[in-house]
Each structure stands twice: as C-alpha cells, then as structure tokens.
Scaffold this active site. Sequence first.
Site, PDB file in Angstrom:
ATOM      1  N   HIS A 106       0.839  -1.191   0.000  1.00  0.00           N
ATOM      2  CA  HIS A 106       0.000   0.000   0.000  1.00  0.00           C
ATOM      3  C   HIS A 106       0.876   1.242   0.000  1.00  0.00           C
ATOM      4  O   HIS A 106       1.777   1.391   0.831  1.00  0.00           O
ATOM      5  CB  HIS A 106      -0.934  -0.018   1.203  1.00  0.00           C
ATOM      6  N   GLU A 109       2.153   3.495   3.022  1.00  0.00           N
ATOM      7  CA  GLU A 109       2.687   2.828   4.205  1.00  0.00           C
ATOM      8  C   GLU A 109       4.217   2.806   4.166  1.00  0.00           C
ATOM      9  O   GLU A 109       4.866   1.758   4.136  1.00  0.00           O
ATOM     10  CB  GLU A 109       2.072   1.435   4.322  1.00  0.00           C
ATOM     11  N   HIS A 246       2.914  -4.011   6.782  1.00  0.00           N
ATOM     12  CA  HIS A 246       1.888  -2.997   6.536  1.00  0.00           C
ATOM     13  C   HIS A 246       1.879  -2.015   7.702  1.00  0.00           C
ATOM     14  O   HIS A 246       2.488  -2.246   8.743  1.00  0.00           O
ATOM     15  CB  HIS A 246       0.510  -3.648   6.398  1.00  0.00           C
ATOM     16  N   GLU A 319       1.272  -5.414  11.087  1.00  0.00           N
ATOM     17  CA  GLU A 319       0.829  -4.024  11.031  1.00  0.00           C
ATOM     18  C   GLU A 319       1.736  -3.225  11.973  1.00  0.00           C
ATOM     19  O   GLU A 319       1.672  -3.371  13.192  1.00  0.00           O
ATOM     20  CB  GLU A 319      -0.632  -3.907  11.441  1.00  0.00           C
TER      21      GLU A 319
END
Length: 548
Positions: A106, A109, A246, A319
């Site tokens: 993404h 990020e 991420h 994450e």
Amino acid sequence: MVGRPRRPASRPLRRITAAVALAAVLAAGIAGPTLAADFPASDSRYHNYAEMVADIQAVAAAHPDIVQVRSIGKSYKGRDIWIAKISDNVATDEPEPEILFDALHHAREHMTLEQALYALHLLADGYGVDPTVTKVVDAREIWIIFDVNPDGAEYDLTCAGSARPPYCAWRKNRQPNVGTSYVGTDINRNYGYRWACCSGSSSRPSSLTYHGSRAWSAPETRVVAAFVNSRVVGGIQQIKAHVTLHTNGQLILWPFGYTKLDVPKDMTVVDHNTFVAMGRRTAALNGYRAMQSSDLYITDGDQIDWMYGAHRIFSFTWELYPTETPTVWGDHYPPDERIASQTARNRNALLYVIDVGGCPYRAISASRALCGPLYDDFEISRGWQVNPAGTDTATRGAWSRGTSTATFSGGYPMQLARAYSGSKVIATGRPAGASANAYDLDGTTTIRSAPIQLPAETGPLSFVYYFAHNATSTANDSFRVFVDAGGVRTQIYHENGARRLDPARWARVTLPLTAWAGQSVQIVFKAADTAEASLVEAAVDDVRIQRP
C-alpha cells in the site's frame, strides 16, 4: 539506511546526490520527472524510490558474499520491483529453508520500506559480528522484496494541494481502470485465493479496496506470485514462512482473512495451532497484539490467504507502528524521528521468524514429527506423479488428490467422507461428486513422490491409510508401499485382500528408512484390484518422514 541524519531545511544535499539518484532512476528504467516525488525536509529520513535502490545496491556491493540484489519484474509504469537474497552462500541455491519478507503493498505505508531496509542492514551488517544474526544467515535463504508498489509509493509524494503536502494518502497502484477515470487497484485484494468472495474488498474502482477487474489483474501482484511460484523446486515450496509489512496498528495477523472461522476446511488444526503459537510468540517479542486477520476485519484476495491457501507457507501480516489514530495522516505518516526506534523494536521478532520459520512446527514442539524431509497432508499439490512408469492397468479408480465423498457397501463405509487431516487425501477415485462405481478400483494404480533427499541419520516413514474391500476380495487385491532408490524398488509394507468385509478406517503405519539414509528416495503407494467382482478402495493421508 535507517536513522540517517536529517538534511537541512534548505535541502542543498541529500543522503545520495542528485547525480546518484538520477543514475539509480535511469538504471531502473524510469523517466526523469519522477525525481519530483520526494519526502519533505521534515521527514528526510524516509527513503524515496531512488534512495532505496541506491541503499540496497550499496549493501550488496559491501557484502557480495552474502547479499545479492536483482529485479523480479516491473510495476505498471515500468519500475523495477527489487529483491535481495541474504545467505551465507548467496550465489548457490542451497537446500535450506527460505524466509520471505515484503513491504509497501500500500503506497502510503512508507514505514514498511524502512522496516525492510532495517532487516537488510541487520542481517548484512551483523553477519560475522552478531552470533545470532550469523547463525540464521548461515542456516537460511532470506528474501526481501522492498517495494511491491513503487508507482503508488512515488505518487504518494506528489500532492502539493493535499491536507498535508506532499502526501496524497494514496493506497493503490497506478494502473488505469477501463471505462472510468478512477485509477488503481488495491494490490492486497488482487491475489487469486478467494478473490472477491466474501465482502472483504470492493468492486468499485473508486474504492480504496478495489480488487481489480479480475484476480491477478495488477502486474505487481503477478510479479510477487511469479517469484513465490518459482520457489517450488521438485514439487516442494522452499519458502516456509513469510511476513508482509503494513501499517498500522501494531498487530501480528495470521490467515485467514476471508472467513471468521478459526479452522475452515482449507486449514488443518495443526497448522492453525502453529499460526497461533508463532503469532503470539512474535507479539511477545515486539509488544504487538496477535490475532487472526479476520478478527480485525474481513479481507478477500489478500496475500497471506494466498500464500497459505495455495502454497502452505506460514504467512503473517505485521501491522507496524503507530497505533490507531483519528486520521489517515496519523495512521500512515509518523514522523521520521520514530523510524530508528520502531524498526529496531522488531529486531528479535524478525530473527525469531527467520529462525523458527525454517520449521514452523517448532512453535508447537512438533519438529521431530513434522519437520523432517517430508511432510505432506495433501492439502496442496507437492509433486506426486500418478502412473509414473506408464504400466498401471486401472480402468477406473486411479489415485487422485481431492476431497473424498463417503461410499458404502452393505451399509459399511468403503470411502470415508473426511480426510484424516484437513480436507484433501489421495484416494482411488475422483474427488467429491463421483459415484460409488467411479471410486471402485479396477486394475492397478501407482503414485510416486518427488525425490526426497534423506539425511545421513533419518527417521522413519509414517502415514495413515485405509484399504477397504468387500467379502468377494482375494489375496490378488493389495495395498503396497515401496521405496525407489538408485533404480531399485523395494517393498516395505503390504496388505492383501481377503474374503471378508473390511470397511474403511484410518490406521497409522510407521516404517524404518535407515537402509536408505543419505540417499535420494521416492515413496511409492500402489493399490490393486485384480480379483473378479470385488470392490476395493484405498486412501492415504498425512505422509511424513520424521527426524531421527
């Protein structure tokens, strides 16, 4: 390199000079105007694309014996997608477990690229200095894909009119969508496993989670998949564990994302337990929170579901920092002062995944049984060949891998409806939906494994099977197991038919392989129905060659 000094506000100098940046860009096949994409002076410790290329190439040049860098393909706009391999004999494809990391699916990020670069420097600069780093580099082949979405990441640095210039808060790639002015596909909703199945992505091109016009429609997704597929050697996937980086939330997530079920049909209980154990241990090392991906929210067509579902790779999403904030700017654009501390925070977690990821079942203390030269639960294809010599005589009921459906004779099961573990077996007959007569074996059928290199000290062969027949069976019907080695086939187990009803029920068999220690072998299962008017069915599951 993470932690570089902040450049002056006037920005007369960068970590790399404009000339070096231009050379890196031209080497990547990108037009010059993309140099406008850059972080503001206040966030100068972050790496743009050209700086990333320069950094990874510099590491490879400084450590040529253990680091190689290359492109594995191109983005929609033609940027190279770079990968590094780190291993003690980096130029050789050794029979060592492989671990894969990737970053920047993404675009916004950016902290994920910094974490990937931290991992590269940790391994390359620490080799020969840090005993823990040296040990894992010597025992593994480690891969890092630094920027899966280079077009989106560069575009994200070009919005002068945004609420926080130059950031765009862009997420997707930069691939146009036919029939609309909306640009981009969410690469992490474009993988081919359970694509668009479960309300975990969007069919609207305007959406941040647009899954694309079809699975694999994004070139970046295809590049990653082609690399992972290329690591299937001799029918066996060499990548054993994977982490995709991420932001944000400080979470460790395991599959599946497409369903709330902890153990759906496409996951085994032992694999679920392994995911939970690895995830929780990783979280204990970096202070994150561990959970199943769908506990956060449902996703479909995402990478970790495909990595596990298609390849049985133990795949996790990390994450990264920061925790949830009220805005996208707080979620994905932490100040560059946080890079050094937040990437270093994951040091022990990275080394744990590289170490235990070589044999993930270590996390549940099952390495002896499940981490030997062979462990096949038949949930995916691992190179078994039916009728390898072309001499089988089966007119129906040949071995096949699939989901069994119960069949009966005289009220007793001849074919069981469930696998011993997971949902797949190899059985005499077609997968689910076949009639009882289609399952019935007539003739002989053979299935042989891919070659397996046994260590100098090897444990036994273990498998579960059933050999079911009705009362008209004779000793001419059989289930046999062989070892092929050096052109010689040796029978190591057999069961013959008899004139009695023997319904299907799983049984485990364990057989020594010490006679073949140190050799390359293939395991062979052969079933035969050569008696007249008999009903014979067989199945095999959970095949292992254990550690000694």
